[in-house]
Write a protein that holds these residues in place. Sequence first.
Motif, short mmCIF file in Angstrom:
data_model
loop_
_atom_site.label_atom_id
_atom_site.label_comp_id
_atom_site.label_asym_id
_atom_site.label_seq_id
_atom_site.Cartn_x
_atom_site.Cartn_y
_atom_site.Cartn_z
N PHE A 32 0.86 -1.17 0.00
CA PHE A 32 0.00 0.00 0.00
C PHE A 32 0.91 1.23 0.00
CE2 PHE A 32 -2.91 -3.14 1.83
CZ PHE A 32 -4.01 -2.95 1.02
N LEU A 33 0.73 2.10 -0.97
CA LEU A 33 1.50 3.35 -1.07
C LEU A 33 0.59 4.47 -0.62
CD1 LEU A 33 3.17 1.37 -2.77
CD2 LEU A 33 3.47 3.17 -4.47
N MET A 34 1.07 5.29 0.33
CA MET A 34 0.18 6.27 0.94
C MET A 34 0.88 7.61 1.17
SD MET A 34 -1.62 3.73 3.76
CE MET A 34 -2.81 4.95 4.33
N THR A 35 0.09 8.67 1.00
CA THR A 35 0.46 10.01 1.47
C THR A 35 -0.76 10.52 2.24
OG1 THR A 35 -0.43 11.21 -0.42
CG2 THR A 35 1.83 10.37 -0.61
N THR A 36 -0.71 11.74 2.71
CA THR A 36 -1.86 12.28 3.42
C THR A 36 -3.01 12.65 2.48
OG1 THR A 36 -0.97 14.53 3.36
CG2 THR A 36 -0.45 13.18 5.30
N SER A 37 -2.79 12.56 1.17
CA SER A 37 -3.84 12.94 0.22
C SER A 37 -4.25 11.83 -0.74
CB SER A 37 -3.40 14.16 -0.61
OG SER A 37 -2.18 13.88 -1.29
N GLY A 38 -3.59 10.67 -0.67
CA GLY A 38 -3.95 9.61 -1.59
C GLY A 38 -3.27 8.30 -1.26
N PHE A 39 -3.79 7.23 -1.85
CA PHE A 39 -3.17 5.91 -1.67
C PHE A 39 -3.36 5.07 -2.93
CE2 PHE A 39 -7.54 5.17 -0.57
CZ PHE A 39 -7.80 3.86 -0.96
N LYS A 40 -2.47 4.10 -3.09
CA LYS A 40 -2.54 3.16 -4.21
C LYS A 40 -2.10 1.79 -3.72
CE LYS A 40 -1.30 6.54 -7.83
NZ LYS A 40 -0.33 6.86 -8.90
N PHE A 41 -2.58 0.76 -4.40
CA PHE A 41 -2.07 -0.59 -4.19
C PHE A 41 -1.09 -0.90 -5.31
CE2 PHE A 41 -2.16 -5.14 -5.05
CZ PHE A 41 -1.82 -5.65 -3.80
N PHE A 78 -5.02 8.70 9.07
CA PHE A 78 -5.88 9.71 9.70
C PHE A 78 -6.19 10.85 8.71
CE2 PHE A 78 -5.76 9.33 14.59
CZ PHE A 78 -5.90 7.96 14.51
N ALA A 79 -5.17 11.28 7.99
CA ALA A 79 -5.39 12.37 7.03
C ALA A 79 -6.33 11.94 5.91
CB ALA A 79 -4.06 12.83 6.46
N LEU A 80 -6.20 10.69 5.47
CA LEU A 80 -7.09 10.20 4.42
C LEU A 80 -8.52 10.07 4.93
CD1 LEU A 80 -4.73 7.56 2.79
CD2 LEU A 80 -5.56 9.66 1.73
N VAL A 81 -8.68 9.59 6.14
CA VAL A 81 -10.02 9.52 6.73
C VAL A 81 -10.62 10.91 6.81
CG1 VAL A 81 -11.30 9.04 8.84
CG2 VAL A 81 -9.61 7.39 8.01
N ASP A 82 -9.83 11.89 7.22
CA ASP A 82 -10.32 13.27 7.33
C ASP A 82 -10.75 13.79 5.96
OD1 ASP A 82 -10.99 15.74 8.29
OD2 ASP A 82 -8.95 16.38 8.73
N ARG A 83 -10.04 13.39 4.91
CA ARG A 83 -10.39 13.84 3.56
C ARG A 83 -11.76 13.31 3.14
NH1 ARG A 83 -8.84 14.99 -1.41
NH2 ARG A 83 -7.27 16.64 -1.55
N HIS A 84 -12.04 12.05 3.51
CA HIS A 84 -13.23 11.38 2.97
C HIS A 84 -14.35 11.23 4.00
CE1 HIS A 84 -11.06 10.48 -0.72
NE2 HIS A 84 -10.04 10.09 0.03
N ALA A 85 -14.03 11.33 5.29
CA ALA A 85 -15.05 11.21 6.34
C ALA A 85 -14.72 12.19 7.47
CB ALA A 85 -15.13 9.78 6.86
N PRO A 86 -14.81 13.49 7.19
CA PRO A 86 -14.37 14.48 8.18
C PRO A 86 -15.15 14.43 9.49
CG PRO A 86 -15.54 15.53 6.34
CD PRO A 86 -15.27 14.12 5.94
N ALA A 87 -16.40 13.97 9.47
CA ALA A 87 -17.17 13.89 10.71
C ALA A 87 -16.53 12.89 11.67
CB ALA A 87 -18.61 13.49 10.42
N LEU A 88 -15.98 11.81 11.14
CA LEU A 88 -15.29 10.83 11.99
C LEU A 88 -14.03 11.43 12.58
CD1 LEU A 88 -15.05 7.98 13.11
CD2 LEU A 88 -13.93 7.29 10.98
#
Length: 469
Positions: A56-65, A308-318
Amino acid sequence: MFQAAAVPGAAPATFAGKCFQEITVQGAALSDDGTSFDVSIDAQKPASKFCEDNFFLMTTSGFKFKGVFFRGEHKLTWKLPEDAAAAEKYDLATKGVRFFLVMTSMAQWTANLAQTALLFEGEALNYIPERAQKRNIDFMEHYTEFKMPAVPAGGLYNITKSEIRSGDFFGIIRLDGLDPMLAWGMGSTTGHTTTAIWGDDGELYVAESTVTDAYWPDNGVQIHAWDEWIELTQKAGFNLVHVPLSDEAAAKYDAKAAMQFFRDHEGLDYGYRTLLWGWIDTLTDNYPCLPDDFSSMCLHWELIETLFALVDRHAPALADQIWIEAFNHRVGTTGLRTSALWQEADKQNLLGVGAKALPSVVEQDAWDYSTTKDGTPTTGKSMVCCVFVCHMWKAGGLFDDLEGGADAVNCGELTNVDDYRLSLFTGEYKQIGGDWQVSLNDYNQDEPYAHMDEHCESLAPHYERTDGC
């Protein structure tokens, strides 16, 4: 498992995969607009002809397999999303693409995920099927080495109200997946805690902070009369021990002051916003590792930072519910989102290490949070179960004699095990509910002290910790 990062324009990083024994990753220079760069992956020395490594390749703004099946160089271009914030550009430029190696085959990874999900079968039910209980007992023994044998016939103590005093502690574990998972993280044999209090009306009550769900009717900071509460615990399948205060602590405990604290905070929402931060006290020695060696597969900051940053991007309420306010408190800001919080902590060089230190900053009892009271938005304390119990003891005067007084204790830093480690109790506790034995590890051994439990380790399976941490 985090392996390395490909940072734009930085030196290459080399590590061993499960298949390829030598994998080198490197980032080329950033594009002129700072929104993309090329990443190279050079895989050498395969362990066998048909093996593979998956990432899994990840940054705070995106991810890829990314699967790597063949020896040699592989290239990809990493691009920021069009709506990338300044903090996400900072992350890409300074920390690059993080590489997380899947430590098993994808088939085994999927099977493990399914087995984990099955642990939570009882969480959605008002009872726990026997098969789910046994899965959770196996989990506790394998992941923590805490054993839960069956309660023998006649092994439950038939307690009477007259044996319970204000301030007494109840330790609980429900084998529903959630409690055992929390216990694993904390190094506790319980997943929930409550406390007894006698009212001015002569009735015995149990006060707690919990959530409404399939087996519990009420949410937040609440109180139930003893007879109602014990019936609810029996229906819910709680394994329950009564832990009485010592005579000295009971004599010191001011039940009226504790009840006033309860009344002032009754109806506040459960403490989701501080759920994790009393547990994380150190930079590395609280994040759990998996058996069998408890060292080669561990949770790392780099996964928290990106996930955490990715979750915030897509589910900020969580994100708002779990960490946004807590981390803003820690850097003295308001309203920053996750990636911006990481950047601000780096800018401040928080605790000398930057963003990585955020979870370990001491939770201050003086901090208030956006919450609800009886469903109405307000600001107030954010208390999970063990934190609430500590606050009741604090309000009741049990910490008044410490150097610095009661304010020298930050209850937000105490977990379940921190509560029952305190030497506030008699030498014996009794199990009063459930089918499986609850044994409190490290019970009744720590004299309360100023700023206790603010810098403690909690690594499975032995959960050793520094004295006075």
